[in-house]
Write a protein that holds these residues in place. Structure first.
Motif, PDB file in Angstrom:
ATOM      1  N   LEU A 114     -28.555  28.659 -51.967  1.00 12.55           N
ATOM      2  CA  LEU A 114     -29.323  28.884 -50.743  1.00 12.55           C
ATOM      3  C   LEU A 114     -28.892  30.172 -50.059  1.00 12.55           C
ATOM      4  N   LEU A 115     -27.601  30.478 -50.185  1.00  8.47           N
ATOM      5  CA  LEU A 115     -27.064  31.667 -49.534  1.00  8.47           C
ATOM      6  C   LEU A 115     -27.716  32.931 -50.085  1.00  8.47           C
ATOM      7  N   ASN A 116     -27.964  32.940 -51.390  1.00 12.91           N
ATOM      8  CA  ASN A 116     -28.517  34.137 -52.022  1.00 12.91           C
ATOM      9  C   ASN A 116     -30.036  34.171 -52.020  1.00 12.91           C
ATOM     10  N   LEU A 117     -30.638  33.156 -51.387  1.00 14.29           N
ATOM     11  CA  LEU A 117     -32.086  33.035 -51.443  1.00 14.29           C
ATOM     12  C   LEU A 117     -32.762  34.217 -50.770  1.00 14.29           C
ATOM     13  N   ASN A 118     -32.187  34.636 -49.654  1.00 14.27           N
ATOM     14  CA  ASN A 118     -32.947  35.510 -48.779  1.00 14.27           C
ATOM     15  C   ASN A 118     -31.976  36.218 -47.846  1.00 14.27           C
ATOM     16  N   GLN A 119     -32.091  37.519 -47.733  1.00 12.78           N
ATOM     17  CA  GLN A 119     -31.106  38.283 -46.969  1.00 12.78           C
ATOM     18  C   GLN A 119     -31.124  37.964 -45.473  1.00 12.78           C
ATOM     19  N   SER A 120     -32.313  37.628 -44.927  1.00  9.86           N
ATOM     20  CA  SER A 120     -32.386  37.451 -43.473  1.00  9.86           C
ATOM     21  C   SER A 120     -31.764  36.131 -43.044  1.00  9.86           C
ATOM     22  N   LEU A 123     -27.059  35.527 -43.231  1.00  8.52           N
ATOM     23  CA  LEU A 123     -26.059  35.616 -42.175  1.00  8.52           C
ATOM     24  C   LEU A 123     -25.929  34.290 -41.441  1.00  8.52           C
ATOM     25  N   TRP A 124     -27.082  33.698 -41.090  1.00  2.00           N
ATOM     26  CA  TRP A 124     -27.038  32.496 -40.254  1.00  2.00           C
ATOM     27  C   TRP A 124     -26.553  31.284 -41.029  1.00  2.00           C
ATOM     28  N   LEU A 125     -26.981  31.202 -42.283  1.00  2.00           N
ATOM     29  CA  LEU A 125     -26.498  30.095 -43.112  1.00  2.00           C
ATOM     30  C   LEU A 125     -24.996  30.226 -43.327  1.00  2.00           C
ATOM     31  N   ALA A 129     -22.287  27.513 -42.191  1.00  2.00           N
ATOM     32  CA  ALA A 129     -21.367  26.930 -43.168  1.00  2.00           C
ATOM     33  C   ALA A 129     -19.929  27.161 -42.745  1.00  2.00           C
ATOM     34  N   MET A 130     -19.650  28.377 -42.226  1.00  2.00           N
ATOM     35  CA  MET A 130     -18.277  28.671 -41.827  1.00  2.00           C
ATOM     36  C   MET A 130     -17.870  27.859 -40.608  1.00  2.00           C
ATOM     37  N   LEU A 220     -15.019  33.759 -39.344  1.00  2.00           N
ATOM     38  CA  LEU A 220     -16.297  33.445 -38.698  1.00  2.00           C
ATOM     39  C   LEU A 220     -16.557  34.439 -37.573  1.00  2.00           C
ATOM     40  N   ILE A 221     -15.504  34.688 -36.777  1.00  2.00           N
ATOM     41  CA  ILE A 221     -15.635  35.628 -35.664  1.00  2.00           C
ATOM     42  C   ILE A 221     -15.930  37.039 -36.187  1.00  2.00           C
ATOM     43  N   ARG A 222     -15.259  37.422 -37.272  1.00  2.00           N
ATOM     44  CA  ARG A 222     -15.531  38.739 -37.857  1.00  2.00           C
ATOM     45  C   ARG A 222     -16.981  38.832 -38.321  1.00  2.00           C
ATOM     46  N   LEU A 223     -17.449  37.741 -38.937  1.00  2.00           N
ATOM     47  CA  LEU A 223     -18.829  37.720 -39.427  1.00  2.00           C
ATOM     48  C   LEU A 223     -19.805  37.893 -38.265  1.00  2.00           C
ATOM     49  N   LEU A 224     -19.532  37.179 -37.166  1.00  2.00           N
ATOM     50  CA  LEU A 224     -20.469  37.207 -36.049  1.00  2.00           C
ATOM     51  C   LEU A 224     -20.424  38.523 -35.298  1.00  2.00           C
ATOM     52  N   SER A 225     -19.230  39.119 -35.171  1.00  2.00           N
ATOM     53  CA  SER A 225     -19.214  40.365 -34.405  1.00  2.00           C
ATOM     54  C   SER A 225     -19.680  41.551 -35.229  1.00  2.00           C
ATOM     55  N   LEU A 226     -19.494  41.516 -36.543  1.00  2.00           N
ATOM     56  CA  LEU A 226     -19.921  42.658 -37.354  1.00  2.00           C
ATOM     57  C   LEU A 226     -21.241  42.405 -38.069  1.00  2.00           C
ATOM     58  N   ARG A 227     -21.754  41.185 -37.978  1.00  2.00           N
ATOM     59  CA  ARG A 227     -23.039  40.800 -38.593  1.00  2.00           C
ATOM     60  C   ARG A 227     -23.030  40.959 -40.112  1.00  2.00           C
ATOM     61  N   GLU A 228     -21.868  40.874 -40.694  1.00  2.00           N
ATOM     62  CA  GLU A 228     -21.766  41.053 -42.137  1.00  2.00           C
ATOM     63  C   GLU A 228     -20.493  40.359 -42.605  1.00  2.00           C
ATOM     64  N   THR A 229     -20.561  39.719 -43.777  1.00  2.00           N
ATOM     65  CA  THR A 229     -19.385  38.969 -44.210  1.00  2.00           C
ATOM     66  C   THR A 229     -18.220  39.918 -44.482  1.00  2.00           C
ATOM     67  N   GLN A 230     -17.034  39.496 -44.072  1.00  2.00           N
ATOM     68  CA  GLN A 230     -15.861  40.350 -44.214  1.00  2.00           C
ATOM     69  C   GLN A 230     -14.957  39.865 -45.328  1.00  2.00           C
ATOM     70  N   ILE A 231     -15.423  38.838 -46.044  1.00  2.00           N
ATOM     71  CA  ILE A 231     -14.631  38.344 -47.163  1.00  2.00           C
ATOM     72  C   ILE A 231     -14.916  39.235 -48.362  1.00  2.00           C
ATOM     73  N   GLN A 232     -13.879  39.915 -48.823  1.00  2.00           N
ATOM     74  CA  GLN A 232     -14.080  40.900 -49.884  1.00  2.00           C
ATOM     75  C   GLN A 232     -14.187  40.234 -51.243  1.00  2.00           C
ATOM     76  N   GLY A 233     -15.078  40.746 -52.043  1.00  2.00           N
ATOM     77  CA  GLY A 233     -15.147  40.355 -53.452  1.00  2.00           C
ATOM     78  C   GLY A 233     -15.306  38.877 -53.691  1.00  2.00           C
ATOM     79  N   GLU A 234     -16.105  38.218 -52.862  1.00  2.00           N
ATOM     80  CA  GLU A 234     -16.269  36.790 -53.057  1.00  2.00           C
ATOM     81  C   GLU A 234     -17.042  36.524 -54.344  1.00  2.00           C
ATOM     82  N   VAL A 235     -16.533  35.549 -55.113  1.00  2.00           N
ATOM     83  CA  VAL A 235     -17.251  35.185 -56.335  1.00  2.00           C
ATOM     84  C   VAL A 235     -18.400  34.274 -55.927  1.00  2.00           C
TER      85      VAL A 235
END
Lengths: 237, 437
Positions: A114-120, A123-125, A129-130, A220-235
């Motif tokens: 579901l996460l990869n379904l759609n770019q828009s 972020l919210w999903l 989840a986080m 989670l806070i990093r994700l929300l303030s930067l609007r982009e996941t901050q977890i590097q190289g997630e499989v």
């Protein structure tokens, strides 16, 4: 909601779940401004996660050494009492200390169809989840600490044949007591070896789960303030 | 009726959390918490920690980080080049030629590594460019590699089998031994497929390799000999009862360190990388196991496993029919999840089912690995396909197509296992009892 005694006038769950959520919402509202404010803290926390990962790696080496020692002892027909228990404790320490580090390195897996379904919606999903993950991890950490304390209060000892020196116990017990009592504690410490009290090997569980909870709230806070996941190289499968 | 209602909520939460991309370990814990709150009055939090602590400080589990570490060390050596150079001169004569290095390479590396993705990377890194250069058809190179990499989880050590063994409380040594023959048979099937290709599509055959004197051949494979030594020590010590699975793993780590030192590829950087990599992978699996331990406790209270086992009983399914149903079930599950997670997620329910049907749990472990691995080479979610995509830059659809014959062979393997269960059960029953027990 039983078992959540009040702390400073508010139930514990308000402190653990509501306040961090409010902080996350605040960062969502503030966006990059919050990110600038928090950047030094993030740097510090990343260092903490890394150190905890290194500690975990040391415990893994310890497992290897313990098992080699056990084999050598057996071949030379000596006994190494409690070796399986020690290795078990080291195993728990490896796993728990590495939890937060693995998370920040994108090492934990999740189902991401579901996460990869759609770019828009991604972020919210991801944020939702986080948030669920953060609450679960906080719950985990809270009960890990409670169990750890209960083991100490009930003076729960190991079922196996493993011993630890008394000074080691005093060393860790120091942190739970005021410095004024330290002298008295050391005076009472003998040079004997005692059956391992369960609270000692459980300490990594408390520390590791707390770090995991902090790490998830943090990311989670990093994700929300930067609007982009901050977890590097997630499989992402 | 409220029981049914609660079960529905429980399952709904399960799928929402897993599907909603919560990390699997935490998703399992969350679901388990719901189960405890819905079905019992026991304090959920305390029961959770007791279970998780017992599970994660267990001696059996220590085999896991050590086997991962061993694989990580060897992964960072020059083994990949040596493997191709060492194997190629020997495979030249077989019909199908150097394509067999894919199978043989994967089989050998599977015996020192517990993961199929690592096996795939290790062997493919070298064999894909070499085979391409020699003019073997792309379809065969990729297909055989995708199939053979699944041997990583069949031939001991196998992370999936460790996780399975820990989850259902069975001897890991026995499971490892059970995997040996089925793994070799599967490798044999893949090789037969290559020979079949060789004789059917004569026009696709590349130029035969030049001959090489025996001494040169031995010299080329000199690096493989210590690796073979390591494999024999690790598996042999378990079989002869000299060492438990954990001890064999410790021997493996030491051996791997020596091997990479001998090759000159061991320095502080590679040591550190291997150690940290192993720590992460081991923590990832341990975390899933923590969630699974709590979930299986909670699952017990829901009555779901018992109800399902009774349902299966009432249908009077024969074991063969049950296996057929489970094969289908795991193939579908494997479309959405990775192998480890589908094992831990389902064992609480499936274990009572197979035990009441009188199916040998050791045999079932091997069956499970074959089916789960088949799912790893079928789209949409097939981890091996993704790894291959990263390596070859082909479309996932093409890679999946090359793997279809392999999927067929693996399903054939399931049939073989059903017809001759002794293939998996004979070796573990004949392990010598040693001092380690």
């Amino acid at each position: 909601m039983r078992d959540w005694q009040p702390f400073l006038g508010l139930p514990l769950w308000v402190w653990l779940f509501v306040f961090p959520t409010l902080l996350a919402l605040y960062c969502l509202w503030q966006g990059p401004k919050a990110a600038r404010l928090l950047a030094p803290i993030w740097k510090l926390l990343d260092r903490v996660y890394r150190i905890s990962g290194v500690i975990a790696a040391c415990f893994m080496v310890l497992i290897l050494l313990l098992i080699i020692a056990q084999m050598v002892a057996r071949w030379s027909s000596m006994t190494f009492p409690g070796s399986t228990e020690y290795a078990g404790y080291a195993m728990a320490a490896t796993s728990f200390f590495a939890l937060a580090f693995t998370l920040t390195q994108g090492g934990h897996i999740r189902v991401s169809i579901l996460l990869n379904l759609n770019q828009s919606t991604k972020l919210w999903l991801d944020a939702a989840a986080m948030l669920v993950a953060a609450i679960t991890a906080t719950y985990f950490a809270r009960y890990a600490i409670k169990t750890n304390i209960m083991s100490q209060v009930l003076n729960d000892r190991t079922q196996g044949q493993d011993f630890v020196p008394e000074w080691l116990l005093t060393l860790f017990a120091m942190f739970a007591n005021s410095p004024t009592r330290w002298e008295e504690m050391w005076a009472k410490t003998g040079s004997d070896w005692v059956y391992t009290p369960v609270w000692l090997p459980q300490l990594p569980m408390s520390i590791g789960t707390v770090l995991l909870a902090i790490a998830i709230w943090d990311y989670l806070i990093r994700l929300l303030s930067l609007r982009e996941t901050q977890i590097q190289g997630e499989v992402l499968e | 009726m409220s029981e049914l209602y609660a079960t529905a909520i429980f399952l709904f939460v399960l799928f929402t959390l897993l599907g909603g991309s919560v990390w699997i370990g935490l998703a399992l814990m969350g679901v388990a918490w719901f189960g405890m709150e819905l079905f019992t009055t026991r304090p959920a939090g305390d029961a959770m920690i007791t279970t998780i602590w017992t599970g994660s400080s267990s001696w059996t589990l220590t085999a896991l980080p050590l086997f991962i570490w061993m694989g990580e060390i060897l992964y960072r050596t020059r083994l990949s080049q040596d493997m191709f150079r060492g194997l190629a001169p020997w495979m030249r004569f077989l019909p199908g030629g150097l394509l067999h290095t894919n199978i043989a390479g994967c089989t050998i590396f599977a015996a020192v590594s517990g993961s199929s993705a690592a096996t795939l990377n290790m062997v493919g890194k070298m064999s894909i460019p070499e085979l391409r250069q020699r003019g073997y058809p792309e379809f065969m190179i990729i297909g055989t590699l995708a199939g053979a990499a699944t041997l990583g989880l069949m031939i001991p050590p196998s992370l999936t089998l460790i996780v399975y063994g820990v989850t259902i409380n069975e001897s890991i040594t026995k499971l490892f031994m059970a995997g040996v023959f089925p793994g070799l048979v599967l490798a044999g099937l893949f090789m037969l497929y290559i020979m079949f290709w060789h004789f059917t599509y004569k026009d696709q055959r590349p130029e035969p390799e030049p001959t090489m004197p025996l001494l040169t051949r031995i010299a080329e494979s000199r690096f493989l000999i210590p690796l073979f030594g390591l494999v024999f020590v690790v598996i042999g010590s378990m079989y002869l009862g000299y060492a438990t699975a954990t001890e064999a793993a410790a021997v493996g780590v030491v051996g791997a360190l020596l091997l990479s030192a001998m090759q000159g590829s061991l320095d502080w950087t590679t040591f550190k990388e291997a150690l940290m990599g192993a720590t992460k992978t081991s923590a990832m699996i341990a975390f899933i196991l923590m969630g699974a331990a709590f979930l299986s406790l909670s699952m017990g209270f829901t009555g779901l496993p018992r109800a399902l086992a009774e349902l299966i009983d009432s249908y009077n399914l024969s074991p063969v029919a049950l296996i057929a149903v489970l094969t289908l079930f795991y193939l579908i599950l494997g479309m959405f999840m990775d192998g480890l997670s589908s094992v831990v997620l389902t064992m609480a329910i499936v274990e009572p089912m197979i035990r009441s049907a009188g199916i040998d749990v050791i045999w079932f472990g091997i069956f499970l690995v074959v089916v789960i691995e088949t799912a790893q080479v079928t789209p949409p979610i097939g981890f091996n396909l993704f790894v291959l995509q990263g390596m070859t830059r082909h479309e996932i659809g093409y890679i999946a197509k090359t793997a279809i014959p392999m999927v067929g062979l693996m399903l054939l393997m399931v049939v073989i296992l059903v017809i001759w269960p002794e293939l998996a059960t004979w070796l573990p029953e004949n392990i010598r009892k040693g001092p380690g027990g």
